[in-house]
Design a protein around this motif. Structure first.
Motif, short mmCIF file in Angstrom:
data_model
loop_
_atom_site.label_atom_id
_atom_site.label_comp_id
_atom_site.label_asym_id
_atom_site.label_seq_id
_atom_site.Cartn_x
_atom_site.Cartn_y
_atom_site.Cartn_z
N ASP A 292 29.82 -25.15 76.18
CA ASP A 292 29.64 -23.87 76.85
C ASP A 292 28.79 -24.04 78.11
O ASP A 292 29.11 -23.51 79.17
N ALA B 129 29.90 -23.48 82.10
CA ALA B 129 29.14 -22.54 82.94
C ALA B 129 28.63 -23.22 84.20
O ALA B 129 28.72 -22.65 85.30
N GLY C 77 25.25 -16.80 77.42
CA GLY C 77 26.33 -17.12 76.50
C GLY C 77 25.83 -17.70 75.20
O GLY C 77 24.62 -17.75 74.95
N PHE D 154 30.73 -17.32 77.38
CA PHE D 154 29.61 -16.76 78.15
C PHE D 154 30.09 -15.60 79.00
O PHE D 154 31.30 -15.35 79.13
#
Length: 467
Positions: A263, A267, A394, A435
């Motif tokens: 994640d 991002a 997130g 996220f």
């Protein structure tokens, strides 16, 4: 904007100034920014929104076919046939020698965008016209370009674009700050035992405008693996700060078979992609912002585009803040949210760059975030950047049915209200993460604009739904 003439043969100002069309006869249309007159000539600055600069129209004041334009003023919309030629004057390479001018829409002396500086607060009162100013022309060209870049980033990586509902019966954040959607009569709604009988409403239950597309996005991720949403979201928060709006746009990717580390990687890649795209495709407008709005903007974006993202846990961050010797307005304490002053200190003075803070206390995060083995923290992350603080939030989602049911019980969410969400954990569950990036917050960062009302076309804020 594309560099081809349109089907009607009109040449955009951007095309004319960039040399994308051959010198000679052209047709342009746009809005008059200024008119300057000499004894024999008039000079019209024309803008059609395609770029920051204006095209200079040179008018022979003594030509009979042009003589009726003596009262032409700022704000008028005109069509000009003429000859595109190299300009002898400094400042721009091309000008248009007018041969025929037709007024498509006049503007009188009350036109509110005269040639002078206007404050942003005043311009918000004429949001339908502020779009014709230099600043807001630049803002919305950048917004358009980065909207395209969002889709391009995810499409290049095989993500499925999902349109999640605007009307929902689920409150993703559990904050109770949703706008109500109802067809019931407000003065005398149907009641059952004294309470409003929502079963008789249009949808048969209480509904509102969505605060997030995440929950529905998780359902799609559990079928398509990698998906993203990009659409309007709403918060009925009575806040008049420069960072809050009642209607805004959110970008929310969701990935199956992904943990918190994946994640964070997505991002970071996403932020850097958007920064590089803006620097490459919005150079003229970003230069304007760097000169007039935020000095050092270009340097800031270039630095983020190439930066290495650091990472620390929430517990490490609090320890760093408590031991730094700095007197903060809000004293840092474990179990409390990090404030903007804390986030900026960590990014600007501790790591001197972008930072992921992970593993927050469960009591200050949403119920759907995956509980860590310590039973006290969740696999959450916030991406912090210099000058702003948090820009992305997130988490890895809780994929274990029994644990998710326990978290919902802790925060008072009835299982039957999210039975379908629990089904995702009951049948074919998998690790997944995602996220959210508030598009307007990111636009503020990219442009240097300091108020969210100035990066969205027609802002919706407490007491204001004009236009």
């Amino acid at each position: 904007m594309e560099d081809r003439p349109n089907a009607l043969g009109r040449t955009r100002v951007k095309q004319a100034l960039s040399g994308a069309v051959q010198p000679g006869a052209v047709l342009v249309r746009g809005w008059v920014r200024t008119v300057r007159r000499t004894k024999n000539l008039s000079f019209i600055a024309l803008n059609d929104g395609s770029c920051l600069d204006n095209l200079q129209i040179v008018v022979d004041s003594e030509a009979p076919e042009l003589s009726d334009l003596s009262r032409l003023g700022t704000g008028a919309c005109i069509e000009v046939h003429g000859k595109l030629t190299a300009s002898p004057a400094a400042g721009q390479p091309w000008e248009l020698q007018a041969r025929q001018i037709r007024v498509l829409g006049g503007a009188d002396a009350d036109y509110p965008l005269q040639k002078k500086r206007h404050g942003f607060e005043y311009l918000r009162t004429i949001a339908h016209l502020r779009l014709r100013s230099n600043t807001f022309g630049a803002v919305f060209r950048v917004r358009s370009a980065l909207s395209f870049a969002v889709h391009r980033f995810f499409q290049e990586r095989g993500f499925l674009y999902v349109h999640t509902p605007i009307i929902t019966a689920n409150d993703c954040e559990g904050a109770g700050e949703m706008f109500r959607v109802t067809t019931l009569t407000p003065l005398d709604p149907p009641r059952n035992s004294g309470a409003v009988d929502w079963s008789r409403d249009f949808f048969g239950e209480r509904t509102g405008l969505t605060v997030s597309g995440q929950l529905q996005g998780e359902a799609f991720a559990c079928a398509f693996s990698d998906i993203y949403t990009f659409g309007p979201t709403f918060r009925a928060e009575n806040s008049n700060t420069s960072r809050h709006a009642a209607e805004f746009w959110m970008i929310e990717p969701e990935m199956a078979f992904a943990d918190l580390a994946a994640d964070c990687r997505l991002a970071g890649d996403f932020l850097q992609y958007l920064c590089r795209y803006a620097l490459e495709h919005c150079a003229e407008d970003l230069k304007f912002f760097d000169t007039h709005i935020e000095t050092g903007l270009l340097e800031k974006l270039a630095a983020l585009a190439e930066a290495e993202f650091q990472q620390m846990t929430y517990t490490e961050a609090v320890k760093e803040l408590q031991g730094c010797g700095r007197a903060f307005e809000f004293s840092p304490a474990w179990g409390q949210d990090l404030q903007s002053e804390h986030e900026r200190f960590l990014t600007e003075e501790v790591v001197k760059g972008p930072l992921f803070v992970t593993d927050y206390p469960k009591d200050i995060k949403a119920f759907y975030m995956r509980l860590n083995d310590d039973g006290k923290t969740v696999a959450a992350m916030d991406c912090l950047v210099p000058r702003v603080g948090e820009i992305i939030g997130g988490s890895q989602r809780e994929e274990r049915l029994d644990v998710l049911e326990g978290r919902m019980a802790e925060v008072g969410i009835a299982p039957e209200s999210l039975s379908w969400f629990l089904d995702l954990r009951r049948w074919g569950s998998c690790p997944h993460a995602g996220f959210g990036l508030g598009f307007e917050r990111f636009l503020m960062y990219v442009t240097g604009m300091t108020n969210i009302r100035d990066v969205i076309p027609f802002p919706r804020t407490p007491g204001n739904a004009k236009f």
